[in-house]
Design an enzyme around this catalytic site. Structure first.
Site, short mmCIF file in Angstrom:
data_model
loop_
_atom_site.label_atom_id
_atom_site.label_comp_id
_atom_site.label_asym_id
_atom_site.label_seq_id
_atom_site.Cartn_x
_atom_site.Cartn_y
_atom_site.Cartn_z
N ALA B 157 -0.44 6.15 -2.63
CA ALA B 157 -0.55 7.41 -1.90
C ALA B 157 0.31 7.40 -0.64
O ALA B 157 0.82 8.44 -0.22
CB ALA B 157 -2.01 7.67 -1.53
N THR B 158 0.53 6.23 -0.03
CA THR B 158 1.39 6.17 1.16
C THR B 158 2.79 6.65 0.82
O THR B 158 3.38 7.46 1.54
CB THR B 158 1.43 4.74 1.71
OG1 THR B 158 0.12 4.37 2.11
CG2 THR B 158 2.36 4.63 2.89
N ASN B 237 -10.84 9.56 4.76
CA ASN B 237 -11.20 8.20 4.35
C ASN B 237 -12.20 7.56 5.29
O ASN B 237 -12.97 6.68 4.89
CB ASN B 237 -9.94 7.33 4.25
CG ASN B 237 -9.12 7.37 5.52
OD1 ASN B 237 -8.93 8.41 6.11
ND2 ASN B 237 -8.60 6.23 5.94
N SER B 285 -4.02 8.18 -5.46
CA SER B 285 -3.95 6.72 -5.36
C SER B 285 -4.74 6.10 -6.49
O SER B 285 -5.80 6.57 -6.85
CB SER B 285 -4.54 6.30 -4.01
OG SER B 285 -4.64 4.90 -3.95
N HIS B 287 -5.93 2.76 -6.71
CA HIS B 287 -6.97 1.76 -6.47
C HIS B 287 -8.20 2.32 -5.76
O HIS B 287 -9.15 1.60 -5.51
CB HIS B 287 -6.41 0.55 -5.71
CG HIS B 287 -6.07 0.82 -4.28
ND1 HIS B 287 -6.79 0.30 -3.23
CD2 HIS B 287 -5.08 1.53 -3.71
CE1 HIS B 287 -6.24 0.68 -2.09
NE2 HIS B 287 -5.21 1.43 -2.35
N THR B 325 12.02 1.51 -11.95
CA THR B 325 11.28 1.37 -13.19
C THR B 325 9.82 1.73 -12.95
O THR B 325 9.20 1.22 -12.03
CB THR B 325 11.35 -0.09 -13.69
OG1 THR B 325 12.71 -0.44 -13.84
CG2 THR B 325 10.62 -0.25 -15.00
N CYS B 411 -6.88 0.25 7.54
CA CYS B 411 -5.54 0.11 8.12
C CYS B 411 -5.55 0.01 9.63
O CYS B 411 -4.58 -0.39 10.22
CB CYS B 411 -4.63 1.26 7.68
SG CYS B 411 -5.49 2.68 7.09
#
Lengths: 148, 487
Positions: B157-158, B237, B285, B287, B325, B411
C-alpha cells in the site's frame, strides 16, 4: 450529355444538377494543413486529405512517426501530442482500447492521442502535432525503425 | 515425485490448521509443523523442531536445547532482556496479520513447480503464471466492485499511495497545483505530500473532529479550481475510525477532483464498492487481510480515466504504471486472501464485533479513567484504541509483554513522540502516551481476549497504585488546579 469544367477536369453527365453538385463538392476543401513538430523543434507542414489518418499522412511525407502495429490499436508508437487545447477538444473522445494503449506511451501528456486514430476532418485545419522524444520501442543507440 | 510426496505429507498437517479459527494453536499446544526445508531434503522427517516463523524468534531457543529437552515449553522465552512465559498473545492485527493457511496453500505451487515469470510469453511456465496472476486480479477486483483491468499490482500500500499522490500530481502538474489530505493519514501519504510541497505544489492538511472524522464543510471550503487530488483513508490504522468516503466522493465528483483513498485497513473487512463510493484511486495491502507481505494493489478508475506518471521505469509491465516482474506467488496469495475475505466478511464481522465488546466490557467494568480514542459508532470493530489515565505509557507497555499490542502505529513506534493521529484528535499529551491499540482479527480467540483483559487490568491497577497522581485524584484533588513548582 452536359459538360462542365470543375477544377481542371471535364465533367460530363446527362443530369445538369448532378454536374453542379459535383462541382460544388470539388470546390470544398479536400485536404487540411497539419504541422508536425519533432523533438528538436523542427517543423514540417504537410497537406493531409480528409479521411486519412495522421499516421498514414506522416508515412507518406517521411515524418518520423513509427507505427509498429500499422494502425491496429495494438501499440503506442504512433503517439502524438496535440499542442493546442482547442484542437484537442475538437477531436472525438478516445475509445477505451485507444486509452489502454495510450497508458503505455512514453512521455504521455493530457493532450496525447494515437496518430492512427486521429482522422483528418475540415475542423482540424491548422492542427499542430508534437512528436514525443521516444517511443516504447526505445533504442538508446538512436536506431530508427523504418515505417512498415 | 518426491516433491508431491512431501507436499502430500505436508498437506495433512495444514488440514488441521485449515478448519478456521477454532484450530488456532495455543502457545502450550504440542502442534508443531515440519519445516519445509527439512522435509524436502529428507525422505522422512527426522525430528519435530519447534518451528518459529522468524529467524529472530528461532534464536530464542537454541537448537541444542530443543534436542536435549523434548518439551521446550518449560523454558519460557528471553529476548532483548525481557523474559516471558511463552510467545505473547497476538493482538496487533493492524500492524500485520498471520497468513491464512488457505492462502499459503494457494501460493505454494507457484514457488515450487509452477515458478514461471508471468511475462514469459513463449512457454507454458509463463502462460500458467500469467493465468494465475490474472485470476488473482479478478479476485481482487470482485472484492471492491471493480473491473480486473483497473487493478495494478504493487509492492504494497505504501507504493500504491506514492504512485497515486505523486503520480497524479506530476501528470497533471500544468493545471493542478493543489492537493488535499487529512492530518490523520498514514505516514507514507503525509510524506508523499511533503515531498510534493518540496517540489512546489501546495497541500492542505485538513484537521479532523474530536471523533476522528473529516468535517465535510471544511473539505468543501478547501477545494480550489486547481485542486488535483483529495486523499482520505477509509479506515484509520491507529484509531479504527471509518471515514464517510461516499459523501466525500460525492463532493469530489461535483468539483471534478480525483479522490484517492488508502483502503489498506478496510479492504476485506468492511464492504467496499468503488462505484458507490465514487473513488478514483484506491490502495490495497496484502498482509493486512491474512495475505502475504510484500504485495499490494492499486485500483485506478478507467472511466473517467485517471492517468499517473509512473514511479518505476522499466519494461512497461502493469499497463506501464508499475514496471517490474509481478511476483506471481504473492499476487496469487493476495487474490486468494481477497476471495476468502469476501466469503467470510459477514462471519468475521460478527465474530470480531463480539470479541471487541467482550474486551471493551471486560476492561471498562474493572477500570475507570479509560477512554476510547476515536468515534465509537463509525469504527471498524477489530481496532480498539484505549487510553488509560494516570498511567505512564512506556511502563504499561513493558508490563504487557505477554500481550503483543502496540502504542501508536507500528511505523511510528520507534520514535518517542506520541502519535500525531491522537494529537490531531485533540487528545492530551499524557493520555496520548498511554494509548494502547488492541487489534482483533479472524484468528483471535476468546481465551486470548480474556487473558489480555486480565493482564491489562492487572498492570494498570499495579501502576496506578504506584502513581502519586492517582492518589491525588482518589482524594478528590483537581489536578488542573495544582501549581507545579519549578526545580
Amino acid at each position: 450529355m452536359q459538360h462542365i469544367w470543375g477544377k481542371g477536369v471535364l465533367l460530363h453527365s446527362s443530369n445538369l444538377q448532378t454536374l453542379f453538385r459535383i462541382k460544388r463538392q470539388m470546390r470544398k476543401k479536400r485536404w487540411i494543413t497539419v504541422t508536425f513538430v519533432d523533438k528538436d523543434g523542427d517543423e514540417k507542414i504537410i497537406k493531409v486529405p480528409i479521411g486519412m489518418s495522421m499516421l498514414e499522412a506522416a508515412h507518406k511525407n517521411d515524418v518520423e512517426l513509427e507505427g509498429a502495429c500499422e494502425g491496429s490499436l495494438a501499440c503506442s508508437t504512433c503517439h502524438v501530442i496535440v499542442m493546442d487545447d482547442d484542437y484537442y477538444e475538437k477531436l472525438p473522445e478516445p475509445i477505451d482500447e485507444e486509452n489502454d494503449m495510450l497508458d503505455l506511451a512514453f512521455g504521455l501528456t493530457e493532450t496525447s492521442r494515437l496518430g492512427c486514430q486521429v482522422i483528418a476532418k475540415p475542423e482540424l485545419d491548422g492542427i499542430r502535432l508534437a512528436l514525443p522524444a521516444a517511443t516504447r520501442n526505445f533504442a538508446v543507440d538512436g536506431h530508427v525503425p523504418k515505417p512498415h | 515425485m518426491r516433491t508431491h510426496q512431501v507436499l502430500k505429507g505436508f498437506s495433512h498437517i495444514w488440514k488441521v490448521r485449515s478448519c478456521g479459527f477454532s484450530a488456532r494453536p495455543q502457545s502450550s499446544s504440542p502442534w508443531q509443523p515440519v519445516p519445509v526445508a527439512a522435509a524436502l531434503y529428507s525422505q522422512t522427517p527426522q525430528h519435530y523442531v519447534r518451528w518459529q516463523s522468524t529467524a529472530a524468534a528461532a534464536e530464542a531457543i537454541a537448537p541444542e536445547e530443543a534436542d536435549q529437552n523434548p518439551n521446550p515449553d518449560n523454558q519460557g522465552i528471553t529476548m532483548k532482556g525481557v523474559s516471558m512465559a511463552g510467545r505473547p498473545l497476538y493482538l496487533d492485527m493492524q500492524a500485520t496479520s498471520p497468513v491464512d493457511p488457505r492462502v499459503l496453500d494457494a501460493m505454494l505451487p507457484y514457488y515450487m513447480h509452477q515458478f514461471g515469470n508471468p511475462h514469459s510469453r513463449t512457454h507454458l511456465y509463463g502462460w500458467e503464471s500469467d493465468r494465475a496472476v490474472e485470476k488473482a486480479r479478478e479476485q481482487i477486483a470482485e472484492l471492491i466492485g471493480a473491473d480486473p483491468k483497473e487493478i495494478i499490482f504493487t509492492s504494497g500500500a505504501t507504493e500504491s499511495n506514492n504512485i497515486s499522490l505523486k503520480g497524479v500530481m506530476h501528470f497533471y502538474k500544468e493545471k493542478k497545483r493543489h492537493a488535499i489530505t487529512t492530518q490523520t493519514e498514514h505516514k507514507c501519504v503525509l510524506d508523499s505530500c511533503r515531498h510534493l510541497q518540496q517540489e512546489g505544489f501546495e497541500v492542505t492538511y485538513l484537521p479532523v473532529k474530536k471523533d476522528g472524522l473529516v468535517d465535510l464543510d471544511q473539505l468543501k471550503a478547501a477545494i480550489r479550481p486547481d485542486t488535483g487530488i483529495v486523499s482520505v483513508m477509509t479506515v484509520n490504522n491507529e484509531i479504527g475510525v471509518i471515514q464517510p468516503i461516499a459523501e466525500i466522493g460525492e463532493i469530489c465528483r461535483k468539483h471534478r477532483v480525483f479522490l484517492h483513498t488508502d483502503a489498506a485497513q478496510a479492504v476485506g473487512k468492511i464492504p467496499i464498492n468503488v462505484d458507490e463510493m465514487k473513488v478514483d484511486l484506491m490502495s490495497l495491502s496484502g498482509h493486512k487481510i491474512y495475505g502475504p507481505k510484500g504485495i499490494g494493489a492499486l485500483y485506478m478508475r478507467r472511466r473517467p480515466r485517471v492517468r499517473v506518471e509512473p514511479q518505476m521505469s522499466g519494461g512497461g509491465q502493469e499497463r506501464g504504471i508499475r514496471s517490474g516482474t509481478v511476483p506471481a506467488p504473492l499476487a496469487v496469495g493476495m487474490g486468494a486472501a481477497c476471495e476468502i475475505a469476501l466469503s467470510e466478511m459477514s462471519n468475521d464481522e460478527k465474530y470480531i464485533k463480539s470479541l471487541q465488546e467482550r474486551l471493551y466490557k471486560g476492561i471498562m467494568s474493572q477500570l475507570d479513567g479509560v477512554e476510547v480514542n476515536g468515534s465509537v459508532e463509525h469504527r471498524y470493530a477489530g481496532n480498539l484504541n484505549l487510553s488509560f489515565a494516570y498511567v505512564e505509557g512506556e511502563s504499561l507497555l513493558m508490563g504487557l509483554k505477554e500481550v503483543a499490542v502496540s502504542s501508536g502505529s507500528a511505523c511510528t513506534s520507534a520514535s518517542l513522540e506520541p502519535s500525531y493521529v491522537l494529537r490531531a484528535l485533540g487528545v492530551e499529551e499524557d493520555m496520548a502516551h498511554t494509548s494502547i491499540r488492541f487489534g482483533i482479527g479472524r484468528f483471535t480467540t476468546e481465551a486470548e481476549i480474556d487473558k489480555a483483559i486480565e493482564l491489562t487490568v492487572d498492570q494498570v491497577q499495579k501502576l496506578r497504585k504506584m502513581s502519586p497522581l492517582w492518589e491525588m485524584v482518589q482524594e478528590g484533588i483537581d489536578l488542573k488546579s495544582i501549581q507545579w513548582s519549578q526545580h
